[in-house]
Design a protein around this motif. Structure first.
Motif, PDB file in Angstrom:
ATOM      1  N   LEU A   5      20.282 -25.925   4.252  1.00  0.00           N
ATOM      2  CA  LEU A   5      20.875 -25.960   2.912  1.00  0.00           C
ATOM      3  C   LEU A   5      20.549 -27.290   2.274  1.00  0.00           C
ATOM      4  O   LEU A   5      20.731 -28.338   2.896  1.00  0.00           O
ATOM      5  CB  LEU A   5      22.394 -25.786   2.979  1.00  0.00           C
ATOM      6  N   VAL A   6      20.056 -27.239   1.058  1.00  0.00           N
ATOM      7  CA  VAL A   6      19.778 -28.446   0.299  1.00  0.00           C
ATOM      8  C   VAL A   6      20.442 -28.321  -1.064  1.00  0.00           C
ATOM      9  O   VAL A   6      20.348 -27.276  -1.715  1.00  0.00           O
ATOM     10  CB  VAL A   6      18.261 -28.662   0.119  1.00  0.00           C
ATOM     11  N   VAL A   7      21.118 -29.381  -1.469  1.00  0.00           N
ATOM     12  CA  VAL A   7      21.694 -29.449  -2.813  1.00  0.00           C
ATOM     13  C   VAL A   7      20.885 -30.488  -3.582  1.00  0.00           C
ATOM     14  O   VAL A   7      20.805 -31.647  -3.170  1.00  0.00           O
ATOM     15  CB  VAL A   7      23.188 -29.827  -2.772  1.00  0.00           C
ATOM     16  N   ILE A  40      18.060 -19.461  -4.088  1.00  0.00           N
ATOM     17  CA  ILE A  40      18.342 -20.631  -4.918  1.00  0.00           C
ATOM     18  C   ILE A  40      19.258 -20.211  -6.057  1.00  0.00           C
ATOM     19  O   ILE A  40      19.087 -19.141  -6.637  1.00  0.00           O
ATOM     20  CB  ILE A  40      17.040 -21.279  -5.441  1.00  0.00           C
ATOM     21  N   VAL A  41      20.234 -21.064  -6.336  1.00  0.00           N
ATOM     22  CA  VAL A  41      21.205 -20.756  -7.377  1.00  0.00           C
ATOM     23  C   VAL A  41      21.653 -22.062  -8.037  1.00  0.00           C
ATOM     24  O   VAL A  41      21.675 -23.118  -7.396  1.00  0.00           O
ATOM     25  CB  VAL A  41      22.415 -19.984  -6.792  1.00  0.00           C
ATOM     26  N   TRP A  54      21.111 -27.436  -8.084  1.00  0.00           N
ATOM     27  CA  TRP A  54      20.668 -26.229  -7.406  1.00  0.00           C
ATOM     28  C   TRP A  54      21.055 -26.311  -5.944  1.00  0.00           C
ATOM     29  O   TRP A  54      20.956 -27.369  -5.326  1.00  0.00           O
ATOM     30  CB  TRP A  54      19.148 -26.094  -7.465  1.00  0.00           C
ATOM     31  N   SER A  55      21.471 -25.188  -5.386  1.00  0.00           N
ATOM     32  CA  SER A  55      21.654 -25.061  -3.939  1.00  0.00           C
ATOM     33  C   SER A  55      20.554 -24.140  -3.444  1.00  0.00           C
ATOM     34  O   SER A  55      20.375 -23.031  -3.960  1.00  0.00           O
ATOM     35  CB  SER A  55      23.023 -24.475  -3.610  1.00  0.00           C
ATOM     36  N   ILE A  56      19.807 -24.628  -2.449  1.00  0.00           N
ATOM     37  CA  ILE A  56      18.683 -23.886  -1.893  1.00  0.00           C
ATOM     38  C   ILE A  56      18.974 -23.642  -0.419  1.00  0.00           C
ATOM     39  O   ILE A  56      19.278 -24.580   0.317  1.00  0.00           O
ATOM     40  CB  ILE A  56      17.363 -24.666  -2.043  1.00  0.00           C
ATOM     41  N   VAL A  74      11.755 -27.354  -3.244  1.00  0.00           N
ATOM     42  CA  VAL A  74      12.136 -28.593  -3.926  1.00  0.00           C
ATOM     43  C   VAL A  74      10.956 -29.140  -4.722  1.00  0.00           C
ATOM     44  O   VAL A  74      11.133 -29.709  -5.802  1.00  0.00           O
ATOM     45  CB  VAL A  74      12.680 -29.632  -2.919  1.00  0.00           C
ATOM     46  N   SER A  75       9.746 -28.948  -4.219  1.00  0.00           N
ATOM     47  CA  SER A  75       8.575 -29.448  -4.946  1.00  0.00           C
ATOM     48  C   SER A  75       8.403 -28.754  -6.293  1.00  0.00           C
ATOM     49  O   SER A  75       7.858 -29.346  -7.231  1.00  0.00           O
ATOM     50  CB  SER A  75       7.312 -29.295  -4.101  1.00  0.00           C
TER      51      SER A  75
END
Length: 93
Positions: A5-7, A40-41, A54-56, A74-75
């Motif tokens: 999870l990435v924010v 992604i949202v 965004w949360s991915i 993310v890129s």
């Protein structure tokens, strides 16, 4: 199995209203979902027209595989001409 999870928080340049912001958000979300194995949202700042969060999320067999997918997503945000990333927070489950 690992869940990544990435924010990602970003500034949206040249957005003068929510309609401009939504255009950038839709572009980023559509590209990420079509190209990579991620969900992604927009997770915060829905009513602020120059900020986005965004949360991915992705699921993979290894951390390396999950990290690769997320970095690629993310890129898309990083390379978009109207966005400037201000912070990235990683979590692993």
């Amino acid at each position: 199995m690992i869940i990544g999870l990435v924010v990602v928080e970003a500034l949206i340049m040249n957005a003068h209203n929510l309609k401009d912001k939504r255009s950038v958000l839709k572009s980023v979300i559509t590209k990420a979902k079509q190209r990579y194995n991620v969900s992604i949202v927009e997770s915060s700042h829905q009513d602020v027209w120059q900020r986005a969060e965004w949360s991915i999320v992705t699921v993979g067999n290894s951390r390396t595989q999950a990290e690769t997918e997320i970095r690629r997503a993310v890129s898309i945000i990083d390379n978009h001409p109207d966005t400037e990333i201000t912070s990235i927070n990683w979590e692993w489950l």
